[in-house]
Motif scaffolding. Sequence first.
Motif, PDB file in Angstrom:
ATOM      1  N   LEU A 384       0.875  -1.165   0.000  1.00 41.46           N
ATOM      2  CA  LEU A 384       0.000   0.000   0.000  1.00 41.46           C
ATOM      3  C   LEU A 384       0.914   1.217   0.000  1.00 41.46           C
ATOM      4  O   LEU A 384       1.802   1.328   0.852  1.00 41.46           O
ATOM      5  N   LEU A 385       0.735   2.110  -0.960  1.00 43.70           N
ATOM      6  CA  LEU A 385       1.641   3.246  -1.087  1.00 43.70           C
ATOM      7  C   LEU A 385       1.688   4.069   0.196  1.00 43.70           C
ATOM      8  O   LEU A 385       0.664   4.330   0.826  1.00 43.70           O
ATOM      9  N   PRO A 406      -1.277  -1.449  25.819  1.00 41.87           N
ATOM     10  CA  PRO A 406      -1.351  -1.881  24.410  1.00 41.87           C
ATOM     11  C   PRO A 406      -2.771  -2.243  23.998  1.00 41.87           C
ATOM     12  O   PRO A 406      -3.496  -2.905  24.755  1.00 41.87           O
ATOM     13  N   LEU A 407      -3.154  -1.796  22.807  1.00 38.33           N
ATOM     14  CA  LEU A 407      -4.405  -2.257  22.228  1.00 38.33           C
ATOM     15  C   LEU A 407      -4.254  -3.722  21.842  1.00 38.33           C
ATOM     16  O   LEU A 407      -3.142  -4.204  21.627  1.00 38.33           O
ATOM     17  N   PRO A 408      -5.367  -4.473  21.762  1.00 40.98           N
ATOM     18  CA  PRO A 408      -5.256  -5.867  21.317  1.00 40.98           C
ATOM     19  C   PRO A 408      -4.530  -5.936  19.984  1.00 40.98           C
ATOM     20  O   PRO A 408      -4.779  -5.151  19.076  1.00 40.98           O
ATOM     21  N   GLN A 409      -3.576  -6.875  19.884  1.00 45.28           N
ATOM     22  CA  GLN A 409      -2.813  -6.996  18.643  1.00 45.28           C
ATOM     23  C   GLN A 409      -3.731  -7.383  17.486  1.00 45.28           C
ATOM     24  O   GLN A 409      -4.742  -8.053  17.656  1.00 45.28           O
ATOM     25  N   ASP A 410      -3.344  -6.944  16.304  1.00 47.93           N
ATOM     26  CA  ASP A 410      -4.075  -7.247  15.064  1.00 47.93           C
ATOM     27  C   ASP A 410      -5.444  -6.582  15.006  1.00 47.93           C
ATOM     28  O   ASP A 410      -6.323  -7.009  14.249  1.00 47.93           O
ATOM     29  N   ARG A 460      -2.656   1.495  12.909  1.00 41.92           N
ATOM     30  CA  ARG A 460      -2.831   0.196  12.247  1.00 41.92           C
ATOM     31  C   ARG A 460      -4.192   0.211  11.587  1.00 41.92           C
ATOM     32  O   ARG A 460      -5.214   0.415  12.240  1.00 41.92           O
ATOM     33  N   THR A 461      -4.214   0.041  10.264  1.00 46.73           N
ATOM     34  CA  THR A 461      -5.465   0.163   9.518  1.00 46.73           C
ATOM     35  C   THR A 461      -6.267  -1.129   9.609  1.00 46.73           C
ATOM     36  O   THR A 461      -5.756  -2.185  10.025  1.00 46.73           O
ATOM     37  N   TYR A 466       0.292  -0.400   8.314  1.00 42.61           N
ATOM     38  CA  TYR A 466       0.686   0.594   9.315  1.00 42.61           C
ATOM     39  C   TYR A 466       1.009   1.914   8.618  1.00 42.61           C
ATOM     40  O   TYR A 466       1.625   1.927   7.556  1.00 42.61           O
ATOM     41  N   ARG A 467       0.584   2.998   9.240  1.00 44.15           N
ATOM     42  CA  ARG A 467       0.932   4.338   8.756  1.00 44.15           C
ATOM     43  C   ARG A 467       1.581   5.122   9.895  1.00 44.15           C
ATOM     44  O   ARG A 467       1.150   5.033  11.050  1.00 44.15           O
ATOM     45  N   ALA A 468       2.607   5.897   9.546  1.00 42.67           N
ATOM     46  CA  ALA A 468       3.303   6.734  10.526  1.00 42.67           C
ATOM     47  C   ALA A 468       2.676   8.118  10.552  1.00 42.67           C
ATOM     48  O   ALA A 468       2.361   8.679   9.504  1.00 42.67           O
ATOM     49  N   HIS A 469       2.515   8.666  11.752  1.00 42.87           N
ATOM     50  CA  HIS A 469       1.926  10.001  11.908  1.00 42.87           C
ATOM     51  C   HIS A 469       2.861  10.951  12.645  1.00 42.87           C
ATOM     52  O   HIS A 469       2.414  11.885  13.296  1.00 42.87           O
TER      53      HIS A 469
END
Length: 589
Positions: A384-385, A406-410, A460-461, A466-469
């Motif tokens: 994903l670009l 931590p949020l639940p993984q995945d 995490r979409t 994953y996208r960095a902010h």
Amino acid sequence: MNVSFSVPPSCILYEYSSEEGHPSYPGGQWLPGALLNSAENCLSVNSKRSLGDVVVKWRDEGDDEVPVKNMTLKELREEVWLVAYALQTLGLNKGASIAIDMPMNVTAVIIYLAIVLAGYVVVSIADSFAPREISMRLRISNAKAIFTQDYILRGKKRLSLYSRVIDADPPLAIVVPTGSSGFSTKLRDCDISWPTFLERVKNCKSDCFAAVVQPVDEFTNILFSSGTTGEPKAIPWTHATPLKAAADAWCHMDVRKGDVVAWPTNLGWMMGPWLVYASLLNGASMALYNGSPLDSGFAKFVQDAKVTMLGVVPSIVRAWKSTNSTFGYNWSAIRCFGSTGEASNIDEYLWLMARAHYKPVIEYCGGTEIGGGFVSGSFLQAQLLSAFSTPAMGCNLFILGSDGNPLPQDTPGIGELALDPLMFGASNTLLNANHFDVYFKGMPTWKGKVLRRHGDEFERTSGGYYRAHGRADDTMNLGGIKVSSIEIERVCNGANDTILETAAIGVPPLEGGPEQLVIVVVLKDLNNLETNLDTLKASFNSRLQKKLNPLFKVSNVVPTSSLPRTASNKVMRRVLRQQLAQINQGAKL
């Protein structure tokens, strides 16, 4: 990677129980008991490499019509051995720190490998730094000597480097002449020219140098990453860190025997040493262009050297696109691009992919203290670009919720990123700060192990990408260089006697891409908010480029009557960042 140990490790990973917890190794210890030399592994013959293989390709700016120069493994070994012998004539104790402040050319790479091979520690200093920044890094690392050049050629400009280094009051300097016209710079009485340095051991040419074998946790390199106190964090790399860098390249960029890897960078930043190890430990060649990567000369070099993996930062791509400097050059040998350092822009990356018949861009995000990446793309997954498809090999990612856990993984979510403490090659000490306090203190636990702080805000979409902010703290990213707000504010506060205080904020542009530097300024005379902002901006730029880094540039100056603060009087830069992002969308501060 055919890594050879002089003494093999007792195990791959020794995990500590909760009772055995160790401040330096909260998760466990990798390769305990192992003895090796990472530079020796770069120079060894194995099933991936023979003495006749080309391991370095390079060209100097201005020599665009001259064939690309090549160096075989046999030639590289002999050059590194000679410098290692010459280093021994300096009379330094093993483990002493030796700085390099040079462009990343073939000579700098030879010096880098020789320092590590001989059991010393490289101190990485970028060749763009001002004297104050050079001096600070020499002091923190306790460097006993420094390698530098007389000057740097960029186009028709001749930029003095030795004089800048001398203004930093360094220890012994070994000075490499630029070009082939001879040595003309007058040196201090205590300094040595490069020819004189090598002349000391001319009888040792071609003699094999016995690598200094060390425990896996011994230091090989001291690099610097900005903290939030105004002084850069001094981060030691060990003999394990090069293996992490090379493993990432093998796993995520598919770097292998016969590849040619280019990444415009400098040994002062982590991607410089990363490039050395990522190419040589995987049996590939590194491609070095001694000049500006922004001009058509670099594009021609990529073509002529038949580069197969080209690394970039987004600001370079933007410059190529705006000037069309890559037009007419054949980049068909490229199998993939790598991108790191700052947030990327989708349109620019589609343009970049089209230069090589739409080969993928592998997004790669990490840190100096990690020696590589914690999140990446992969040839094995749909991309994903401007996003990451997977945690880097051997890493686990955790997104912290509003409660700090931590949020639940995945599951989708957005928040501050935390990392699994069991990251191979990651730092376990700092020279000028408490490593546990910086990375682990106050962090939540997962399966009995305290998580490692990173500080970026990540998403995490729902599709699993994953996208960095950007940074969750007050460290910003300017053109791929991390710098703390406090460092910038220290310089800007003295730009004008009308200034009461400033806040430096990194703001992402509306269309996406790397952060832009905005200075929020509070003036002593609150009735004078309409002061000449262009004059202030020019003053800030002048001071930042002279005192901090010539690559930094202020994009906007915003006056305000006061800065938002916490109850303990800390400036809330995150609030300012949010407000300035609204300005980009047409709102008012």
